[in-house]
Write a protein that holds these residues in place. Structure first.
Motif, PDB file in Angstrom:
ATOM      1  N   ILE A 254       0.844  -1.206   0.000  1.00  0.00           N
ATOM      2  CA  ILE A 254       0.000   0.000   0.000  1.00  0.00           C
ATOM      3  C   ILE A 254       0.874   1.249   0.000  1.00  0.00           C
ATOM      4  O   ILE A 254       0.667   2.178  -0.796  1.00  0.00           O
ATOM      5  CB  ILE A 254      -0.938   0.018   1.230  1.00  0.00           C
ATOM      6  CG1 ILE A 254      -1.918  -1.161   1.151  1.00  0.00           C
ATOM      7  CG2 ILE A 254      -1.693   1.339   1.320  1.00  0.00           C
ATOM      8  CD1 ILE A 254      -2.678  -1.414   2.438  1.00  0.00           C
TER       9      ILE A 254
ATOM     10  N   VAL B 295     -11.930   5.049  10.286  1.00  0.00           N
ATOM     11  CA  VAL B 295     -13.224   4.462   9.934  1.00  0.00           C
ATOM     12  C   VAL B 295     -13.047   3.431   8.823  1.00  0.00           C
ATOM     13  O   VAL B 295     -12.344   3.670   7.847  1.00  0.00           O
ATOM     14  CB  VAL B 295     -14.197   5.576   9.486  1.00  0.00           C
ATOM     15  CG1 VAL B 295     -15.529   4.992   9.045  1.00  0.00           C
ATOM     16  CG2 VAL B 295     -14.402   6.584  10.602  1.00  0.00           C
TER      17      VAL B 295
ATOM     18  N   ASP C 261      -0.279  10.519  10.978  1.00  0.00           N
ATOM     19  CA  ASP C 261      -1.418  10.045  10.178  1.00  0.00           C
ATOM     20  C   ASP C 261      -1.128   8.649   9.619  1.00  0.00           C
ATOM     21  O   ASP C 261      -2.007   7.776   9.611  1.00  0.00           O
ATOM     22  CB  ASP C 261      -1.664  11.047   9.042  1.00  0.00           C
ATOM     23  CG  ASP C 261      -2.806  10.666   8.128  1.00  0.00           C
ATOM     24  OD1 ASP C 261      -3.962  10.751   8.571  1.00  0.00           O
ATOM     25  OD2 ASP C 261      -2.550  10.287   6.969  1.00  0.00           O
ATOM     26  N   THR C 262       0.099   8.435   9.198  1.00  0.00           N
ATOM     27  CA  THR C 262       0.482   7.135   8.621  1.00  0.00           C
ATOM     28  C   THR C 262       0.417   6.038   9.675  1.00  0.00           C
ATOM     29  O   THR C 262      -0.175   4.974   9.452  1.00  0.00           O
ATOM     30  CB  THR C 262       1.895   7.247   7.994  1.00  0.00           C
ATOM     31  OG1 THR C 262       1.823   8.198   6.928  1.00  0.00           O
ATOM     32  CG2 THR C 262       2.377   5.905   7.453  1.00  0.00           C
TER      33      THR C 262
ATOM     34  N   VAL D 178     -10.016   3.413  17.370  1.00  0.00           N
ATOM     35  CA  VAL D 178      -9.229   4.520  17.914  1.00  0.00           C
ATOM     36  C   VAL D 178      -7.798   4.018  18.024  1.00  0.00           C
ATOM     37  O   VAL D 178      -7.543   2.938  18.579  1.00  0.00           O
ATOM     38  CB  VAL D 178      -9.781   4.991  19.272  1.00  0.00           C
ATOM     39  CG1 VAL D 178      -8.838   5.970  19.951  1.00  0.00           C
ATOM     40  CG2 VAL D 178     -11.150   5.638  19.062  1.00  0.00           C
TER      41      VAL D 178
ATOM     42  N   LEU E 286     -14.117   1.706   5.614  1.00  0.00           N
ATOM     43  CA  LEU E 286     -14.913   2.205   4.493  1.00  0.00           C
ATOM     44  C   LEU E 286     -16.135   1.316   4.297  1.00  0.00           C
ATOM     45  O   LEU E 286     -16.013   0.097   4.203  1.00  0.00           O
ATOM     46  CB  LEU E 286     -14.072   2.259   3.219  1.00  0.00           C
ATOM     47  CG  LEU E 286     -13.150   3.474   3.120  1.00  0.00           C
ATOM     48  CD1 LEU E 286     -12.330   3.414   1.844  1.00  0.00           C
ATOM     49  CD2 LEU E 286     -13.967   4.769   3.158  1.00  0.00           C
ATOM     50  N   PRO E 287     -17.325   1.917   4.224  1.00  0.00           N
ATOM     51  CA  PRO E 287     -18.550   1.097   4.173  1.00  0.00           C
ATOM     52  C   PRO E 287     -18.610   0.221   2.937  1.00  0.00           C
ATOM     53  O   PRO E 287     -19.107  -0.900   2.985  1.00  0.00           O
ATOM     54  CB  PRO E 287     -19.679   2.129   4.174  1.00  0.00           C
ATOM     55  CG  PRO E 287     -19.044   3.436   3.851  1.00  0.00           C
ATOM     56  CD  PRO E 287     -17.605   3.342   4.226  1.00  0.00           C
TER      57      PRO E 287
ATOM     58  N   VAL F  84      -9.593   1.597   4.891  1.00  0.00           N
ATOM     59  CA  VAL F  84     -10.035   2.488   5.965  1.00  0.00           C
ATOM     60  C   VAL F  84      -9.731   3.924   5.568  1.00  0.00           C
ATOM     61  O   VAL F  84      -8.957   4.165   4.637  1.00  0.00           O
ATOM     62  CB  VAL F  84      -9.294   2.189   7.298  1.00  0.00           C
ATOM     63  CG1 VAL F  84      -9.662   0.814   7.829  1.00  0.00           C
ATOM     64  CG2 VAL F  84      -7.778   2.334   7.143  1.00  0.00           C
ATOM     65  N   ILE F  85     -10.336   4.856   6.296  1.00  0.00           N
ATOM     66  CA  ILE F  85     -10.048   6.258   6.059  1.00  0.00           C
ATOM     67  C   ILE F  85      -9.993   6.958   7.414  1.00  0.00           C
ATOM     68  O   ILE F  85     -10.699   6.569   8.338  1.00  0.00           O
ATOM     69  CB  ILE F  85     -11.100   6.865   5.088  1.00  0.00           C
ATOM     70  CG1 ILE F  85     -10.547   8.109   4.431  1.00  0.00           C
ATOM     71  CG2 ILE F  85     -12.433   7.121   5.772  1.00  0.00           C
ATOM     72  CD1 ILE F  85     -11.114   8.365   3.050  1.00  0.00           C
ATOM     73  N   THR F  86      -9.103   7.960   7.512  1.00  0.00           N
ATOM     74  CA  THR F  86      -8.946   8.662   8.780  1.00  0.00           C
ATOM     75  C   THR F  86     -10.053   9.682   8.935  1.00  0.00           C
ATOM     76  O   THR F  86     -10.250  10.522   8.065  1.00  0.00           O
ATOM     77  CB  THR F  86      -7.564   9.332   8.831  1.00  0.00           C
ATOM     78  OG1 THR F  86      -6.600   8.300   8.617  1.00  0.00           O
ATOM     79  CG2 THR F  86      -7.297   9.971  10.177  1.00  0.00           C
ATOM     80  N   SER F  87     -10.754   9.622  10.055  1.00  0.00           N
ATOM     81  CA  SER F  87     -11.829  10.560  10.324  1.00  0.00           C
ATOM     82  C   SER F  87     -11.280  11.825  10.976  1.00  0.00           C
ATOM     83  O   SER F  87     -11.664  12.944  10.624  1.00  0.00           O
ATOM     84  CB  SER F  87     -12.847   9.882  11.247  1.00  0.00           C
ATOM     85  OG  SER F  87     -13.752  10.807  11.775  1.00  0.00           O
TER      86      SER F  87
ATOM     87  N   THR G 290      -9.169   8.701  15.113  1.00  0.00           N
ATOM     88  CA  THR G 290     -10.285   7.804  14.801  1.00  0.00           C
ATOM     89  C   THR G 290     -10.193   7.398  13.333  1.00  0.00           C
ATOM     90  O   THR G 290     -10.112   8.265  12.459  1.00  0.00           O
ATOM     91  CB  THR G 290     -11.635   8.532  15.004  1.00  0.00           C
ATOM     92  OG1 THR G 290     -11.655   9.120  16.299  1.00  0.00           O
ATOM     93  CG2 THR G 290     -12.793   7.567  14.861  1.00  0.00           C
TER      94      THR G 290
ATOM     95  N   GLN H 264     -15.344   1.451  13.462  1.00  0.00           N
ATOM     96  CA  GLN H 264     -14.248   2.417  13.599  1.00  0.00           C
ATOM     97  C   GLN H 264     -13.328   2.061  14.756  1.00  0.00           C
ATOM     98  O   GLN H 264     -13.747   1.411  15.718  1.00  0.00           O
ATOM     99  CB  GLN H 264     -14.757   3.855  13.710  1.00  0.00           C
ATOM    100  CG  GLN H 264     -15.583   4.191  14.923  1.00  0.00           C
ATOM    101  CD  GLN H 264     -16.009   5.665  14.881  1.00  0.00           C
ATOM    102  OE1 GLN H 264     -16.444   6.168  13.846  1.00  0.00           O
ATOM    103  NE2 GLN H 264     -15.891   6.378  15.988  1.00  0.00           N
TER     104      GLN H 264
END
Lengths: 149, 149, 149, 149
Positions: B17, B139, B67-68, B115, B141-142, B82-85, B137, B113
């Protein structure tokens, strides 16, 4: 810097600092506005270098842009060297477009630290959308003699 | 990905990735560890490109590194996109040295989600010092069908 | 609740929920405004029960007031049960005065979560001062059938 | 306070401050542990007064408990008056049970400010579960002469 300093002078100072930041040069950040009250705007053209693996701008770029808006907002009103103590960012939508715009402003200016805010917008096909929002604490460097940001 | 997946396999996926993220390539980020429980480590060699104007690593680089670590920690345990909220970072000391190390881990994994936490260390002359700490947090991805991170 | 719902109706619903919160009753919180766009205002009379040991309002009261403004702002726009995922608060000045006022608003409303903001003001001798500011993420409860906040 | 101060002495000081906080008395908060390194633990019995309208402990109570753990952790290591600058809290699960336990600790102690962490646990039927986690910045009061927290 005092209240008599013109906005042109403020923007010139912001651009001077930004030009001495290699990381800001790497990301080709431009300062597009800076007012004496701390309001400031930065623009980053979105190119492939800034992407993550799902073809969106990397969250780290948004974190950088937020940090820039938050820190300069305080640096402008203190007109002295400052350092970021902490910040928090909420990501609102995937960032896909031509440019990222960071708009910083001062929420509260204390004796030795300020709380600032930065909204990030993505510009796509001539339209702007809010894509992230950040809030942080910026500290006046104690060794500062007040000699310019 | 399930509990039978080896740590070598997890690290290989994380590297896959990362290699598809142009911004991580621009910052020459390496994944140096990734365990099935979400523990992960990234390393960024500090060079002049990453600096701000006072000869310290730019806060935006620390934001990116945090963030990484935060995002991959969750991506590993969900084994899905996933994505960072949101996240929050505290900067603890000026970052001067040879490398920046980000260590992510999972605090809580919920249904949709997680933490996570990420500590950042600066390596200078063979010694490591904590230089920032972040909490965020992440999340799931739906649209994720669970088919790989 | 839809756009045809009057502001009086929104305020009535907010007061209904607040009256079923024993902790809000303990702190004698009043809802003083609630608009269909999520803007809302709460008022807490400052009495000795809310103090810490230096004769200022306890930070925990500010955290409660911020949480209330942040959560109701989202609850109003979703018109459905919500829960607070996280928030961040900056304390700006010691809180000494007659009343604490929390003003919430919606920054971004997504499909399943909103980002909201809440500014806290202290009222002292007829004057209001900003004393804290908060930003948070509020999540729509998945089991919600949309049947009222 | 210095390293020769016993843990019993630290706990006694923490309890002394807590007993002078009317808001902590209102919430019947007990200090159950305090070590010279800043590690501290507080316990709040859950009763109906602390609830919101869905029969869970109100988020404002968790914010208060987090603020308490974060602030005392720093107050202990500085052994001087401190004030909370900001904090961030993530709520992990609904809080239903007999007691809320807040455990604070120091992440970084600087010259004039510390970064601390506080984990919150709910105790239910003899079992503890992590229910929230917080991170914050605590500032040493400048007027402090170091004369005890």
């Amino acid at each position: 810097m005092n209240h008599a300093v013109s906005n042109e002078e403020v923007l010139k100072r912001v651009r001077g600092i930004l030009s001495r930041q290699p990381f800001s040069a790497l990301l080709k950040t431009e300062a597009t506005q800076a007012l004496a009250d701390g309001t400031c705007e930065f623009r980053i053209s979105i190119d492939n270098n800034l992407m993550q693996h799902m073809n969106m701008v990397h969250g780290g770029v948004l974190g950088y842009a937020a940090d820039t808006g938050l820190t300069f907002a305080a640096g402008i009103v203190y007109a002295a060297p400052v350092i970021t103590s902490e910040f928090k960012i909420n990501f609102l939508r995937p960032v896909v477009g031509q440019a990222l715009i960071a708009r910083g402003s001062v929420v509260y200016k204390g004796r030795s630290q300020a709380v600032t805010r930065c909204d990030l917008f993505v510009e796509k096909d001539g339209e702007e959308k809010l894509c992230a929002t950040a809030q942080g604490t910026i500290v006046l460097l104690p060794e500062s003699g007040g000699a310019g940001a």
